[in-house]
Design a protein around this motif. Structure first.
Motif, short mmCIF file in Angstrom:
data_model
loop_
_atom_site.label_atom_id
_atom_site.label_comp_id
_atom_site.label_asym_id
_atom_site.label_seq_id
_atom_site.Cartn_x
_atom_site.Cartn_y
_atom_site.Cartn_z
N ARG A 159 -1.19 -24.04 38.54
CA ARG A 159 -1.31 -23.30 37.31
C ARG A 159 -0.24 -22.25 37.52
O ARG A 159 0.32 -21.76 36.46
CB ARG A 159 -2.73 -22.89 37.24
N LYS A 160 0.08 -21.81 38.69
CA LYS A 160 0.93 -20.64 38.89
C LYS A 160 2.42 -21.31 38.43
O LYS A 160 3.13 -20.58 38.04
CB LYS A 160 1.02 -20.21 40.21
N VAL A 161 2.37 -22.57 39.01
CA VAL A 161 4.02 -23.26 38.73
C VAL A 161 3.98 -23.47 37.13
O VAL A 161 5.19 -23.10 36.53
CB VAL A 161 3.93 -24.45 39.58
N LEU A 162 3.02 -23.86 36.58
CA LEU A 162 3.18 -24.23 35.10
C LEU A 162 3.39 -22.67 34.34
O LEU A 162 4.19 -22.87 33.39
CB LEU A 162 1.90 -24.86 34.73
N ALA A 163 2.61 -21.72 34.83
CA ALA A 163 2.94 -20.56 34.15
C ALA A 163 4.32 -20.27 34.28
O ALA A 163 5.01 -19.64 33.37
CB ALA A 163 1.98 -19.48 34.66
N ALA A 164 5.21 -20.32 35.61
CA ALA A 164 6.26 -19.65 35.56
C ALA A 164 7.34 -20.63 35.10
O ALA A 164 8.51 -19.98 34.74
CB ALA A 164 6.53 -19.88 37.28
N TYR A 165 7.11 -21.76 34.72
CA TYR A 165 7.98 -22.75 33.82
C TYR A 165 7.64 -22.76 32.54
O TYR A 165 7.91 -23.96 32.09
CB TYR A 165 8.27 -23.92 34.90
N ALA A 166 6.80 -21.97 31.81
CA ALA A 166 6.29 -21.95 30.57
C ALA A 166 7.09 -22.54 29.77
O ALA A 166 8.26 -21.73 29.52
CB ALA A 166 5.44 -20.97 30.24
N GLY A 167 7.36 -23.68 28.81
CA GLY A 167 8.18 -24.04 27.99
C GLY A 167 9.09 -24.93 28.62
O GLY A 167 10.02 -25.26 27.56
N ARG A 168 9.21 -25.02 29.76
CA ARG A 168 10.14 -25.79 30.54
C ARG A 168 9.55 -27.02 31.44
O ARG A 168 10.27 -27.84 32.04
CB ARG A 168 11.09 -24.97 31.39
N VAL A 169 8.14 -27.30 30.92
CA VAL A 169 7.71 -28.44 31.60
C VAL A 169 7.33 -29.71 30.57
O VAL A 169 6.89 -29.33 29.52
CB VAL A 169 6.43 -28.10 32.23
N LYS A 170 7.81 -30.69 31.05
CA LYS A 170 7.60 -31.97 30.12
C LYS A 170 6.81 -32.89 30.75
O LYS A 170 7.51 -33.30 31.77
CB LYS A 170 9.27 -32.42 29.64
N SER A 171 6.12 -33.58 29.90
CA SER A 171 5.22 -34.60 30.12
C SER A 171 5.67 -35.86 29.99
O SER A 171 6.44 -36.17 28.83
CB SER A 171 3.63 -34.49 29.88
N PHE A 172 5.59 -37.15 30.89
CA PHE A 172 5.72 -38.39 30.22
C PHE A 172 4.87 -39.37 30.74
O PHE A 172 3.63 -39.14 31.24
CB PHE A 172 7.26 -38.82 31.14
N GLN A 173 4.87 -40.59 30.03
CA GLN A 173 3.78 -41.52 30.52
C GLN A 173 4.62 -42.53 31.23
O GLN A 173 5.62 -42.72 31.32
CB GLN A 173 3.40 -42.19 28.83
N TYR A 174 3.76 -43.34 31.87
CA TYR A 174 4.20 -44.26 32.88
C TYR A 174 5.06 -45.44 32.14
O TYR A 174 4.67 -45.80 30.94
CB TYR A 174 3.09 -44.91 33.54
N GLY A 175 6.21 -46.03 32.45
CA GLY A 175 7.05 -46.85 31.78
C GLY A 175 7.97 -46.20 31.04
O GLY A 175 8.87 -46.99 30.58
N ASP A 176 7.90 -44.89 30.76
CA ASP A 176 9.06 -44.15 30.19
C ASP A 176 10.21 -44.18 31.01
O ASP A 176 10.33 -44.07 32.31
CB ASP A 176 8.59 -42.67 29.87
N GLU A 177 11.29 -44.04 30.39
CA GLU A 177 12.68 -43.68 30.86
C GLU A 177 12.85 -42.28 30.81
O GLU A 177 13.05 -41.70 29.73
CB GLU A 177 13.96 -44.44 30.25
N VAL A 178 12.55 -41.57 31.86
CA VAL A 178 12.30 -40.33 31.83
C VAL A 178 13.69 -39.50 31.75
O VAL A 178 13.86 -38.36 31.10
CB VAL A 178 11.45 -39.70 33.17
N LEU A 179 14.75 -40.08 32.32
CA LEU A 179 16.05 -39.52 32.23
C LEU A 179 17.06 -40.75 32.20
O LEU A 179 16.45 -41.86 32.53
CB LEU A 179 16.52 -38.84 33.47
N PRO A 180 18.08 -40.96 31.73
CA PRO A 180 18.73 -41.73 31.63
C PRO A 180 19.13 -42.80 33.05
O PRO A 180 19.31 -41.89 34.07
CB PRO A 180 20.36 -41.59 31.14
#
Length: 275
Positions: A159-180
């Protein structure tokens, strides 16, 4: 290519150096640099189901060689980290990036295989501030959901990490192409949202293996860190089979440095060769 027997004294030839040399290799479209954040070992107490004598035989001593590894991927001008190691005084990631002349603000994305402390600790400093000032963090939806509510010190750190990066954390689903060129594969078991990242020619497998000297010949054995042992065994075998059958190199966060190997079947288990 050096044979990696993963048994007895032969394993010790690939033990961790104090500071392994930084080198990069090409895997398809990606240039990959293995970075040792910290040297470590895995002791017999992590594998309570394995008798001490058998552990010592496989490990070549009182502890199995291991490491805390981070992988830097470069493609089309983008710089991507897979995990961030311990952070703080235990972790060498930021110093190693400095040796590579990579400024922290030049890291575009960080892929998280999961959110245990030795994988996300490098994201924040002692004051809880973000170490990477402009980076986007990518983590699986089930992993994010679990650690947002988890109790204990692990949940507190997440939760400290998530707070420090608030607005910059993106979630994905399995099978997604998360980046090219990078796809997220379901590797749940070690944690509820543990993820393998597939680059097309390399599998980045997080904590699929904690002590390769033990778990390659005996993949049915789990370290005490695995939250769902039965699912962890199934996941481990599935990806080791994939790596062996498809001849896909495997990058592991706890393989002895530099942490990239080729997997082969051996008896009822597996063995590995270094690159």
């Amino acid at each position: 290519m050096k044979r990696w027997l993963l048994a007895g004294a032969a394993m010790l030839t690939l033990g961790n150096a104090a500071e392994p040399e930084l080198s990069s290799s090409r895997f398809g479209e990606f240039e990959v640099t293995a970075i040792q954040d910290a040297a470590t070992t895995m002791r017999q107490t992590l594998f309570a189901a394995l008798p001490e004598q058998e552990f010592r035989r496989l490990a070549g001593g009182d502890a199995a060689p291991a490491s805390v590894n981070v992988f830097l991927l470069k493609r089309n001008g983008k710089q991507i980290l897979a995990d961030t190691g311990y952070g703080g005084s235990r972790g060498a990631l930021t110093a190693r990036l400095g040796q590579l002349d990579i400024a922290l603000e030049k890291i575009d994305f960080i892929l998280l295989t999961h959110m245990h402390g030795d994988h996300i600790g490098g994201l924040i400093d002692a004051a809880g501030k973000a170490v990477f000032p402009t980076t986007t963090i990518l983590v699986s939806a089930p992993e994010l959901a679990f650690w947002q509510k988890a109790s204990g010190s692990g949940g507190e750190l997440a939760r400290k990490v998530l707070a420090a990066y608030a607005g910059r954390v993106k979630s994905f689903q399995y099978g997604d192409e998360v980046l090219p060129g990078i796809r997220a594969l379901d590797a749940a078991g070690h944690t509820p949202g543990h993820t393998v990242f597939e680059t097309g020619s390399l599998l980045i497998v997080g904590d699929l293996l904690h002590a390769a000297a033990i778990q390659l010949p005996k993949p049915e054995l789990c370290a005490s860190y695995d939250m769902d042992p039965e699912k962890s065994v199934q996941t481990r075998r599935r990806f080791l089979d994939l790596a062996a059958d498809a001849k896909r190199p495997l990058a592991g966060m706890h393989l002895p440095a530099p942490g990239i190997v080729h997997i082969h079947r051996s008896g009822n288990g597996y063995a590995a060769t270094s690159r």
